[in-house]
Scaffold this motif. Structure first.
Motif, PDB file in Angstrom:
ATOM      1  N   THR A 559     -18.016  -2.193  36.093  1.00 24.96           N
ATOM      2  CA  THR A 559     -17.975  -1.498  34.794  1.00 24.96           C
ATOM      3  C   THR A 559     -19.042  -2.097  33.889  1.00 24.96           C
ATOM      4  OG1 THR A 559     -15.608  -1.076  35.020  1.00 24.96           O
ATOM      5  CG2 THR A 559     -16.550  -0.940  32.807  1.00 24.96           C
ATOM      6  N   ILE A 560     -20.075  -1.309  33.634  1.00 21.75           N
ATOM      7  CA  ILE A 560     -21.192  -1.760  32.791  1.00 21.75           C
ATOM      8  C   ILE A 560     -21.445  -0.705  31.727  1.00 21.75           C
ATOM      9  CG2 ILE A 560     -23.620  -2.412  32.725  1.00 21.75           C
ATOM     10  CD1 ILE A 560     -23.389  -3.253  35.637  1.00 21.75           C
ATOM     11  N   LYS A 561     -21.457  -1.171  30.448  1.00 17.64           N
ATOM     12  CA  LYS A 561     -21.713  -0.263  29.334  1.00 17.64           C
ATOM     13  C   LYS A 561     -23.213  -0.226  29.067  1.00 17.64           C
ATOM     14  CE  LYS A 561     -17.395   0.699  28.029  1.00 17.64           C
ATOM     15  NZ  LYS A 561     -16.863   2.060  27.874  1.00 17.64           N
ATOM     16  N   LEU A 562     -23.805   0.963  29.271  1.00 19.13           N
ATOM     17  CA  LEU A 562     -25.234   1.136  28.993  1.00 19.13           C
ATOM     18  C   LEU A 562     -25.420   1.933  27.714  1.00 19.13           C
ATOM     19  CD1 LEU A 562     -27.019   1.962  32.387  1.00 19.13           C
ATOM     20  CD2 LEU A 562     -26.913  -0.195  31.170  1.00 19.13           C
ATOM     21  N   PRO A 563     -26.326   1.468  26.827  1.00 16.60           N
ATOM     22  CA  PRO A 563     -26.634   2.271  25.642  1.00 16.60           C
ATOM     23  C   PRO A 563     -27.344   3.553  26.043  1.00 16.60           C
ATOM     24  CG  PRO A 563     -28.147   0.409  25.804  1.00 16.60           C
ATOM     25  CD  PRO A 563     -27.120   0.217  26.870  1.00 16.60           C
ATOM     26  N   ILE A 564     -27.299   4.530  25.150  1.00 28.18           N
ATOM     27  CA  ILE A 564     -27.812   5.854  25.489  1.00 28.18           C
ATOM     28  C   ILE A 564     -29.293   5.828  25.826  1.00 28.18           C
ATOM     29  CG2 ILE A 564     -28.232   6.442  23.074  1.00 28.18           C
ATOM     30  CD1 ILE A 564     -27.425   9.334  23.791  1.00 28.18           C
ATOM     31  N   GLU A 565     -30.064   4.903  25.189  1.00 22.71           N
ATOM     32  CA  GLU A 565     -31.504   4.861  25.464  1.00 22.71           C
ATOM     33  C   GLU A 565     -31.808   4.356  26.867  1.00 22.71           C
ATOM     34  OE1 GLU A 565     -30.584   1.243  22.774  1.00 22.71           O
ATOM     35  OE2 GLU A 565     -30.014   3.355  22.954  1.00 22.71           O
ATOM     36  N   GLN A 566     -30.862   3.698  27.517  1.00 26.75           N
ATOM     37  CA  GLN A 566     -31.038   3.295  28.910  1.00 26.75           C
ATOM     38  C   GLN A 566     -30.254   4.188  29.860  1.00 26.75           C
ATOM     39  OE1 GLN A 566     -29.931  -0.955  28.621  1.00 26.75           O
ATOM     40  NE2 GLN A 566     -32.057  -1.485  29.134  1.00 26.75           N
ATOM     41  N   ALA A 567     -29.148   4.756  29.341  1.00 24.18           N
ATOM     42  CA  ALA A 567     -28.301   5.590  30.204  1.00 24.18           C
ATOM     43  C   ALA A 567     -29.029   6.863  30.650  1.00 24.18           C
ATOM     44  CB  ALA A 567     -27.000   5.931  29.487  1.00 24.18           C
ATOM     45  N   LEU A 568     -29.782   7.518  29.752  1.00 28.73           N
ATOM     46  CA  LEU A 568     -30.466   8.774  30.110  1.00 28.73           C
ATOM     47  C   LEU A 568     -31.515   8.571  31.200  1.00 28.73           C
ATOM     48  CD1 LEU A 568     -30.799  10.609  26.668  1.00 28.73           C
ATOM     49  CD2 LEU A 568     -29.583  11.408  28.697  1.00 28.73           C
ATOM     50  N   PRO A 569     -32.453   7.618  31.045  1.00 25.55           N
ATOM     51  CA  PRO A 569     -33.432   7.439  32.134  1.00 25.55           C
ATOM     52  C   PRO A 569     -32.800   6.937  33.423  1.00 25.55           C
ATOM     53  CG  PRO A 569     -33.738   5.772  30.423  1.00 25.55           C
ATOM     54  CD  PRO A 569     -32.806   6.783  29.864  1.00 25.55           C
ATOM     55  N   CYS A 570     -31.805   6.057  33.337  1.00 28.85           N
ATOM     56  CA  CYS A 570     -31.155   5.573  34.560  1.00 28.85           C
ATOM     57  C   CYS A 570     -30.409   6.711  35.254  1.00 28.85           C
ATOM     58  CB  CYS A 570     -30.184   4.437  34.228  1.00 28.85           C
ATOM     59  SG  CYS A 570     -31.004   2.882  33.855  1.00 28.85           S
ATOM     60  N   GLY A 571     -29.809   7.601  34.454  1.00 28.49           N
ATOM     61  CA  GLY A 571     -29.132   8.747  35.048  1.00 28.49           C
ATOM     62  C   GLY A 571     -30.094   9.638  35.814  1.00 28.49           C
ATOM     63  N   LEU A 572     -31.285   9.876  35.263  1.00 32.58           N
ATOM     64  CA  LEU A 572     -32.289  10.688  35.952  1.00 32.58           C
ATOM     65  C   LEU A 572     -32.783   9.997  37.232  1.00 32.58           C
ATOM     66  CD1 LEU A 572     -34.353  12.011  32.913  1.00 32.58           C
ATOM     67  CD2 LEU A 572     -32.963  13.369  34.483  1.00 32.58           C
ATOM     68  N   ILE A 573     -32.946   8.641  37.159  1.00 29.19           N
ATOM     69  CA  ILE A 573     -33.390   7.906  38.352  1.00 29.19           C
ATOM     70  C   ILE A 573     -32.357   8.037  39.464  1.00 29.19           C
ATOM     71  CG2 ILE A 573     -33.843   5.591  39.255  1.00 29.19           C
ATOM     72  CD1 ILE A 573     -35.049   4.894  36.505  1.00 29.19           C
ATOM     73  N   VAL A 574     -31.077   7.837  39.141  1.00 31.43           N
ATOM     74  CA  VAL A 574     -30.021   7.962  40.148  1.00 31.43           C
ATOM     75  C   VAL A 574     -29.988   9.384  40.693  1.00 31.43           C
ATOM     76  CG1 VAL A 574     -27.527   7.870  40.517  1.00 31.43           C
ATOM     77  CG2 VAL A 574     -28.653   6.103  39.159  1.00 31.43           C
ATOM     78  N   ASN A 575     -30.147  10.379  39.822  1.00 31.01           N
ATOM     79  CA  ASN A 575     -30.137  11.782  40.254  1.00 31.01           C
ATOM     80  C   ASN A 575     -31.258  12.039  41.258  1.00 31.01           C
ATOM     81  OD1 ASN A 575     -29.284  14.772  39.686  1.00 31.01           O
ATOM     82  ND2 ASN A 575     -31.516  14.734  39.443  1.00 31.01           N
ATOM     83  N   GLU A 576     -32.475  11.523  40.960  1.00 35.68           N
ATOM     84  CA  GLU A 576     -33.605  11.738  41.847  1.00 35.68           C
ATOM     85  C   GLU A 576     -33.383  11.061  43.206  1.00 35.68           C
ATOM     86  OE1 GLU A 576     -36.255  13.693  41.471  1.00 35.68           O
ATOM     87  OE2 GLU A 576     -35.354  14.331  39.562  1.00 35.68           O
TER      88      GLU A 576
END
Length: 661
Positions: A559-576
């Protein structure tokens, strides 16, 4: 004063003649005393010899002089005192060795005796031939004949050298004792058990306002306050050890002094006495009292600061009740002021008594009815009066019911926002009461303002949270609209490659929309649980591509809380990376025992570690370098200041690390 000179052959006859003449004179005096014409000379001389032997054996010197101050008799002890013998004894030489003052005093004393007949004493120091100094006391007893004529003087000589040293040592000891006794910083009393004072030092006299003579005529019970046993009654125990207690002394003027006393048995001249030391602890008692009041005030403020209530009336009730307890007032009230000048009105009127009962005190309708306590509102300063006149108006209190009062304004930015009035404190109101109550009421108002400010902040925060959730919800909805439009567009695309590109774009938009969806569903609008996000995103992608029946999606996520400025790019990286694994790692025509795509997420030392792996064909068959997917991943890794490593051994594995903000 010619005495016994040294004998030579020429003077011997003269001395014998002189002795015979003296004997004849004594015989004549004895005949006159006996009343007979004849005298038994042998018997008289026998008695005289017996007298001489007795006088020679006494431990004092005896010297007898005639009216011409010639030596008639001197005993052995006197000769020893003067370090002389009968042949060399020279009274004139001894007399001449005295100081002029001692010589004159002795002559005046002996001459005055011829008239008064009194026995006189004189003390002086004498340096002997050996050089030793002695202190002597002379007792002069005049001698008179039967016809009361002066016949000489008898001198009793006593060596008081040792006695004088003892006396001087005793005097020094007494002076030292008196200096210590009077120089002590505490009051010291010596008295009989239940009787009058025997002694009292200077501090006791100054503190109580009595002279030493006045105290010595008093008993310990004369100093007690209101029949309360004072230090003088604090008797020691049977062993004589001190009994320590704190009590009150009453001075001559009626002032009360707190003292700590210690009494113990002592023996003076063999008599049992009680020694009492009384230390003034008034300042300590006052400091303790102030400390207690401060603790009570701080406790009240602490309790107010932790009250869940936010209404001013609740705080007013709590504050007036504690104000009465702190000041020991009989009753009082507190009220909030609204408006300005003549248009001021009252709110939250609270009145009570010391015992907690509500007093039926009517609320004034305007400031003009408030009487003299209105001055504290006008002057914006505390008003105190310990002698209320019968004509003073203290509305709403009834006439004659108030003996003393204290009115305290509560200020905010120089404006009176509330006022508290307390009445009838025993002994009147003091500066400490004003200071303590003023701090309490100011603290109460600060707590009220803080509670009000906190409530406003919480209200504003709730409004902003609602607004922010609405923003995330709208962003998510807009992205869903974009995905729907792209889905509609796919129905008109015949080229498979173009269709794949459109579907990848839809997945990318959905990954971002899912971030906003999690944000508006979360209590924390600044961070999302990225482990939960990866789990949900992976399952959606597997389901979206229709491979849930043949590809197993495995995770090991913290369980890691990511701020939105890191969550959006990390989400796209995982998606790719997941999309690339699902679409290219397991091409058709090849068989695998298990098709597996896994994601791991961990956190250590301020760094987030994430890996996406599969057990497919490795890099072969993947998107070629320079494709949109590779370019997008590299760009997003740089955006979060991360590091991406990859390897192809039994499948593909991508490892991403970056610092958590």
């Amino acid at each position: 004063m010619n005495t016994c000179p040294s004998f030579d052959e020429g003077s011997l006859e003269k001395e014998l003649e002189f002795a015979r003449a003296r004997v004849a004179l004594l015989e004549s005096r004895l005949r006159s005393v006996s009343g007979t014409g004849h005298l038994n000379t042998a018997g008289c001389w026998s008695q005289v010899d017996h007298f001489k032997r007795l006088v020679d054996d006494i431990d004092q010197g005896v010297l007898v002089l005639d009216q011409e101050y010639e030596t008639v008799f001197i005993n052995k002890n006197a000769l020893q005192l003067f370090e002389s013998d009968r042949l060399s004894f020279d009274l004139l030489k001894i007399f001449s060795s005295l100081t002029a003052e001692d010589q004159q005093n002795i002559l005046n004393l002996v001459q005055s005796q011829q008239q008064s007949g009194h026995v006189e004493l004189h003390e002086f120091s004498l340096r002997l031939p050996s050089g030793r100094s002695v202190d002597l006391r002379l007792k002069f007893t005049p001698l008179f004949r039967v016809d009361n004529g002066y016949d000489g003087v008898q001198v009793i000589i006593t060596d008081i050298t040792d006695d004088l040293r003892v006396r001087q040592a005793l005097e020094r000891s007494e002076k030292m004792y008196q200096a210590l006794f009077d120089g002590a910083g505490d009051a010291i009393f010596v008295h009989e058990d239940g009787g009058t004072f025997v002694d009292a030092n200077r501090v006791a006299c100054e503190r109580l306002g009595y002279s030493r003579e006045e105290l010595l005529s008093m008993t310990p019970y004369d100093l007690r306050v209101d029949k309360v046993i004072t230090c003088m009654d604090a008797k020691p125990d049977e062993s004589g050890a001190g009994a320590v207690k704190s009590i009150v002394h009453k001075t001559r003027t009626g002032e009360e002094i707190f003292v700590e006393v210690n009494s113990r048995k002592v023996y003076l001249n063999g008599d049992e006495k009680i020694l009492t030391i009384a230390r003034d602890i008034s300042e300590r008692v006052e400091a303790d009292r102030r400390a207690v009041l401060n603790r009570q005030r701080l406790k009240a403020l602490y309790e107010m600061s932790h009250m869940n209530e936010s209404s001013a009336r609740t705080f007013f009730e709590f504050a007036i009740r504690n104000s009465l307890e702190l000041s020991e007032s009989e009753s009082g009230f507190i009220v909030q002021l609204e408006g300005h000048g003549s248009e001021t009105w009252f709110r939250n009127w609270v009145s009570t008594s010391l015992f907690g009962g509500k007093k039926p005190v009517p609320q004034p309708s305007s400031l003009t009815e408030c009487g003299v306590w209105n001055e504290c509102i006008v002057q914006r300063t505390p008003v105190c009066c310990n002698q209320v006149g019968p004509d003073d108006n203290l509305h709403p209190f009834s006439a004659g019911s108030v003996k003393s009062y204290l009115a305290l304004p509560v200020l905010e930015a120089g404006r009176v926002v509330a006022v508290a009035v307390l009445v009838n404190r025993k002994g009147g109101y003091e500066d400490d009461n004003v200071r303590n109550l003023r701090l309490l009421l100011e603290g109460m108002w600060n707590v009220i303002c803080k509670k009000k400010s906190e409530e406003q902040v919480r209200k504003s925060l709730r409004e902003k949270e609602t607004l922010l959730k609405e923003v995330h919800h709208r962003v998510k909805n807009n992205m869903q609209v974009i995905c729907s439009l792209l889905n509609l567009q796919t129905e008109y695309i015949n080229d498979p490659q173009d269709l794949t590109l459109i579907r990848h774009s839809i997945d990318r938009v959905r990954s971002m929309a899912y971030v906003h969806e999690q944000l508006y569903r979360s209590d924390d609008l600044s961070c999302i649980d990225f482990g939960q996000y990866i789990s949900s995103l992976g399952l959606r992608l597997v389901s979206s591509y229709g491979v849930a029946d043949r590809i197993r999606f495995a995770t090991r996520l913290e369980t890691i809380k990511l701020p939105i400025e890191q969550a959006l790019p990390c989400g796209l990286i995982v998606n790719e990376l997941l999309t690339n694994a699902i679409t290219h790692a397991f091409p058709p025509g090849q068989k695998w025992e298990t098709q597996k795509v896994s994601v791991e997420l961990s956190f250590s030392g301020g760094t987030v570690y994430m890996s996406v792996a599969d057990n497919g064909i490795g890099y072969d068959g993947r998107e070629r370098p320079g494709s949109l997917g590779h370019i997008l991943v590299d760009t997003l890794v740089q955006q979060i200041d991360g590091n991406l490593q990859s390897r192809s051994e039994g499948g593909s594995r991508f490892e991403l690390s970056f610092k958590l903000k």
